[in-house]
Design a protein around this motif. Structure first.
Motif, PDB file in Angstrom:
ATOM      1  N   THR A  41       0.816  -1.214   0.000  1.00  0.00           N
ATOM      2  CA  THR A  41       0.000   0.000   0.000  1.00  0.00           C
ATOM      3  C   THR A  41       0.851   1.266   0.000  1.00  0.00           C
ATOM      4  OG1 THR A  41      -0.176  -0.204   2.406  1.00  0.00           O
ATOM      5  CG2 THR A  41      -2.021  -1.006   1.104  1.00  0.00           C
ATOM      6  N   ARG A  42       2.069   1.174   0.458  1.00  0.00           N
ATOM      7  CA  ARG A  42       2.931   2.356   0.493  1.00  0.00           C
ATOM      8  C   ARG A  42       3.221   2.857  -0.919  1.00  0.00           C
ATOM      9  NH1 ARG A  42       7.895   0.770   2.829  1.00  0.00           N
ATOM     10  NH2 ARG A  42       6.577   0.065   4.543  1.00  0.00           N
ATOM     11  N   ASP A  43       3.330   1.947  -1.861  1.00  0.00           N
ATOM     12  CA  ASP A  43       3.544   2.350  -3.252  1.00  0.00           C
ATOM     13  C   ASP A  43       2.926   1.306  -4.180  1.00  0.00           C
ATOM     14  OD1 ASP A  43       4.368   3.132  -5.756  1.00  0.00           O
ATOM     15  OD2 ASP A  43       6.383   3.700  -5.127  1.00  0.00           O
ATOM     16  N   VAL A  44       1.664   1.541  -4.498  1.00  0.00           N
ATOM     17  CA  VAL A  44       0.914   0.570  -5.293  1.00  0.00           C
ATOM     18  C   VAL A  44       1.536   0.390  -6.666  1.00  0.00           C
ATOM     19  CG1 VAL A  44      -1.288   0.077  -6.365  1.00  0.00           C
ATOM     20  CG2 VAL A  44      -1.230   1.079  -4.100  1.00  0.00           C
ATOM     21  N   ALA A  45       1.939   1.481  -7.287  1.00  0.00           N
ATOM     22  CA  ALA A  45       2.488   1.389  -8.641  1.00  0.00           C
ATOM     23  C   ALA A  45       3.755   0.552  -8.657  1.00  0.00           C
ATOM     24  CB  ALA A  45       2.765   2.785  -9.184  1.00  0.00           C
ATOM     25  N   ALA A  46       4.651   0.856  -7.737  1.00  0.00           N
ATOM     26  CA  ALA A  46       5.901   0.096  -7.682  1.00  0.00           C
ATOM     27  C   ALA A  46       5.628  -1.376  -7.388  1.00  0.00           C
ATOM     28  CB  ALA A  46       6.829   0.685  -6.621  1.00  0.00           C
ATOM     29  N   SER A  47       4.684  -1.629  -6.492  1.00  0.00           N
ATOM     30  CA  SER A  47       4.341  -3.013  -6.172  1.00  0.00           C
ATOM     31  C   SER A  47       3.834  -3.739  -7.400  1.00  0.00           C
ATOM     32  CB  SER A  47       3.266  -3.060  -5.094  1.00  0.00           C
ATOM     33  OG  SER A  47       3.712  -2.419  -3.928  1.00  0.00           O
ATOM     34  N   SER A  48       3.006  -3.062  -8.132  1.00  0.00           N
ATOM     35  CA  SER A  48       2.425  -3.660  -9.320  1.00  0.00           C
ATOM     36  C   SER A  48       3.501  -3.974 -10.363  1.00  0.00           C
ATOM     37  CB  SER A  48       1.377  -2.713  -9.874  1.00  0.00           C
ATOM     38  OG  SER A  48       0.839  -3.203 -11.047  1.00  0.00           O
ATOM     39  N   VAL A  49       4.455  -3.066 -10.507  1.00  0.00           N
ATOM     40  CA  VAL A  49       5.573  -3.316 -11.411  1.00  0.00           C
ATOM     41  C   VAL A  49       6.379  -4.516 -10.914  1.00  0.00           C
ATOM     42  CG1 VAL A  49       7.742  -2.380 -12.280  1.00  0.00           C
ATOM     43  CG2 VAL A  49       5.705  -0.944 -12.210  1.00  0.00           C
ATOM     44  N   PHE A  50       6.616  -4.525  -9.632  1.00  0.00           N
ATOM     45  CA  PHE A  50       7.334  -5.653  -9.006  1.00  0.00           C
ATOM     46  C   PHE A  50       6.626  -6.972  -9.297  1.00  0.00           C
ATOM     47  CE2 PHE A  50       7.468  -8.588  -5.438  1.00  0.00           C
ATOM     48  CZ  PHE A  50       8.821  -8.772  -5.226  1.00  0.00           C
ATOM     49  N   LEU A  51       5.315  -6.957  -9.227  1.00  0.00           N
ATOM     50  CA  LEU A  51       4.566  -8.196  -9.361  1.00  0.00           C
ATOM     51  C   LEU A  51       4.385  -8.645 -10.813  1.00  0.00           C
ATOM     52  CD1 LEU A  51       1.791  -7.532  -6.700  1.00  0.00           C
ATOM     53  CD2 LEU A  51       3.561  -9.292  -6.582  1.00  0.00           C
ATOM     54  N   HIS A  52       4.293  -7.673 -11.722  1.00  0.00           N
ATOM     55  CA  HIS A  52       3.887  -8.045 -13.084  1.00  0.00           C
ATOM     56  C   HIS A  52       4.902  -7.751 -14.172  1.00  0.00           C
ATOM     57  CE1 HIS A  52       0.011  -9.056 -11.552  1.00  0.00           C
ATOM     58  NE2 HIS A  52      -0.226  -7.834 -11.120  1.00  0.00           N
ATOM     59  N   GLU A  53       5.760  -6.756 -13.983  1.00  0.00           N
ATOM     60  CA  GLU A  53       6.606  -6.312 -15.096  1.00  0.00           C
ATOM     61  C   GLU A  53       8.017  -6.881 -15.057  1.00  0.00           C
ATOM     62  OE1 GLU A  53       5.121  -4.700 -17.484  1.00  0.00           O
ATOM     63  OE2 GLU A  53       3.268  -4.564 -16.342  1.00  0.00           O
ATOM     64  N   TRP A  54       8.340  -7.621 -14.015  1.00  0.00           N
ATOM     65  CA  TRP A  54       9.696  -8.160 -13.881  1.00  0.00           C
ATOM     66  C   TRP A  54      10.060  -9.068 -15.050  1.00  0.00           C
ATOM     67  CZ3 TRP A  54       9.724 -13.384 -14.014  1.00  0.00           C
ATOM     68  CH2 TRP A  54       8.533 -14.030 -13.672  1.00  0.00           C
ATOM     69  N   ARG A  55       9.079  -9.640 -15.713  1.00  0.00           N
ATOM     70  CA  ARG A  55       9.432 -10.575 -16.786  1.00  0.00           C
ATOM     71  C   ARG A  55      10.043  -9.885 -17.985  1.00  0.00           C
ATOM     72  NH1 ARG A  55       4.245 -12.355 -19.485  1.00  0.00           N
ATOM     73  NH2 ARG A  55       2.949 -10.489 -19.439  1.00  0.00           N
ATOM     74  N   HIS A  56       9.973  -8.556 -18.016  1.00  0.00           N
ATOM     75  CA  HIS A  56      10.631  -7.838 -19.100  1.00  0.00           C
ATOM     76  C   HIS A  56      12.090  -7.549 -18.799  1.00  0.00           C
ATOM     77  CE1 HIS A  56       6.297  -6.893 -19.933  1.00  0.00           C
ATOM     78  NE2 HIS A  56       6.705  -7.294 -21.117  1.00  0.00           N
ATOM     79  N   LEU A  57      12.556  -7.948 -17.632  1.00  0.00           N
ATOM     80  CA  LEU A  57      13.994  -7.927 -17.369  1.00  0.00           C
ATOM     81  C   LEU A  57      14.664  -8.948 -18.275  1.00  0.00           C
ATOM     82  CD1 LEU A  57      13.894  -7.920 -13.449  1.00  0.00           C
ATOM     83  CD2 LEU A  57      14.676  -6.030 -14.894  1.00  0.00           C
ATOM     84  N   SER A  58      15.842  -8.613 -18.759  1.00  0.00           N
ATOM     85  CA  SER A  58      16.567  -9.606 -19.558  1.00  0.00           C
ATOM     86  C   SER A  58      17.550 -10.342 -18.648  1.00  0.00           C
ATOM     87  CB  SER A  58      17.274  -8.924 -20.719  1.00  0.00           C
ATOM     88  OG  SER A  58      18.034  -7.828 -20.274  1.00  0.00           O
ATOM     89  N   GLU A  59      18.013 -11.455 -19.129  1.00  0.00           N
ATOM     90  CA  GLU A  59      18.960 -12.236 -18.344  1.00  0.00           C
ATOM     91  C   GLU A  59      20.275 -11.479 -18.179  1.00  0.00           C
ATOM     92  OE1 GLU A  59      18.012 -14.638 -16.756  1.00  0.00           O
ATOM     93  OE2 GLU A  59      16.250 -15.378 -17.784  1.00  0.00           O
TER      94      GLU A  59
END
Lengths: 195, 195
Positions: free
Chosen positions: B99-117
DNA sequence: TTTTTTTGCTAACGAGCGTTAGCAAGTATA
DNA sequence: TATACTTGCTAACGCTCGTTAGCAAAAAAA
């Protein structure tokens, strides 16, 4: 031209492959050229079967919405049953749809926001209506004394959250069958963890 | 050059705005030009502060991972407490970060797969380790007879699923405070819905 | 058979992408 | 003062994107 006629139509094959790619990489990060290669075509050839990239997404999202509604309605048709029982069946029905096609479910849950208007708004309305179905069950159950919860809105959100995480970890070849999973989920959500 | 010096550094401002955009549109669908405009710069100027688009994503994802670990460790530091109590605190800590940072949490939860190896693999390892923490608590609690669950692995998945759905519906200006939400979630997950 | 429809190809379109080079002005340091 | 660093601009790079046009061969319909 083709050696053996495909059992699914090309269009269905494209939809299926696109669903898998959208699931794996996301809608925006999946290119039509990638999709074409995966399906064994050149990029331009896709457009003999499909109007646009977004049309595919539209079909997947709204197709799954329909599946969810159908399953829910069937699960809660017997209105003379105790509401808790209806809820349990609705949970199992929801899990059934999720496990039948994890990729499509995942697209339904996460990629709908790449729909452009007005489809996007329509989709959100559908999803809200679906959630309202669960909310109503929980409300009825609480009113009837079968369930106990301080806030049905909240409870519905949490319940669907638990279920909708499933596509991120469920594997069809895992040790639990879809029915087992559905049953355990229903059990745990209704009974909690505490002793 | 700037009228009033920004309270946050430009880099932090870029990270924050990028986080909001990644949350709203997704990483792949957010362009550097969009980000530049949102932050009041030209596209090329971003690169005076940031090495690449992915670097921003990397910082957000790993930054939040650290926050989750810190919060979890603090919540479970008092090992002489009953495990159920530790679990409750861990849940509240997790909700606190979300709740402290919903946007960042959401990125953490969903967008990490766009990290490359190799970042992607590193990230998944971190996330698995975090989940293992919850799993261990549930296991201990079950062994100690404080909790009851047929399958701790399954229970941990479900529990985190409920929590992690929060960024999709939580609004900071909603009627429930983060503490209320955390408390209710913990209550409901531990006690279930059934009567 | 002829005609139409379906399916697929190649080539290319305009647009947007992430990123870089080169430069200028402001700011801090000496 | 002279020097270095920071911040930002403009212009452009090579590339990929979704999509279209035009055409050919196969399949289906007449």
């Amino acid at each position: 031209m083709t050696a053996l006629p495909p059992t699914r139509s090309r269009k269905a094959q494209i939809d299926g492959t696109a669903t898998a790619l959208f699931h794996a990489r996301g809608f925006a990060a999946t290119s039509m050229r990638e999709l074409a290669t995966a399906v064994g075509l050149e990029a331009g050839s896709l457009y003999s079967h499909v109007r646009s990239k977004e049309e595919i997404l539209h079909r997947v999202c709204f197709g799954l919405a329909e599946e969810f509604f159908t399953a829910f309605d069937a699960a809660t048709a017997a209105t003379q049953q105790p509401v808790a029982q209806q809820l349990r069946q609705a949970i199992e029905a929801h899990v059934g749809v999720l496990t039948r096609d994890v990729a499509a479910s995942s697209v339904f849950l996460h990629e709908w926001r790449h729909l452009s208007e007005p489809a996007r708004t329509e989709f959100v309305a559908l999803r809200d209506r679906y959630e309202a179905g669960f909310r109503a069950l929980i409300q009825q159950g609480t009113a009837a004394g079968e369930l106990r919860c301080p806030d049905p809105v909240f409870a519905a959100l949490t319940l669907l959250a638990s279920l909708n995480w499933l596509p991120t970890w469920y594997r069809p070849d895992g040790r639990l069958s879809p029915e087992d999973i559905a049953h355990r989920l229903a059990e745990q959500l209704l009974s909690g963890l505490a002793n």
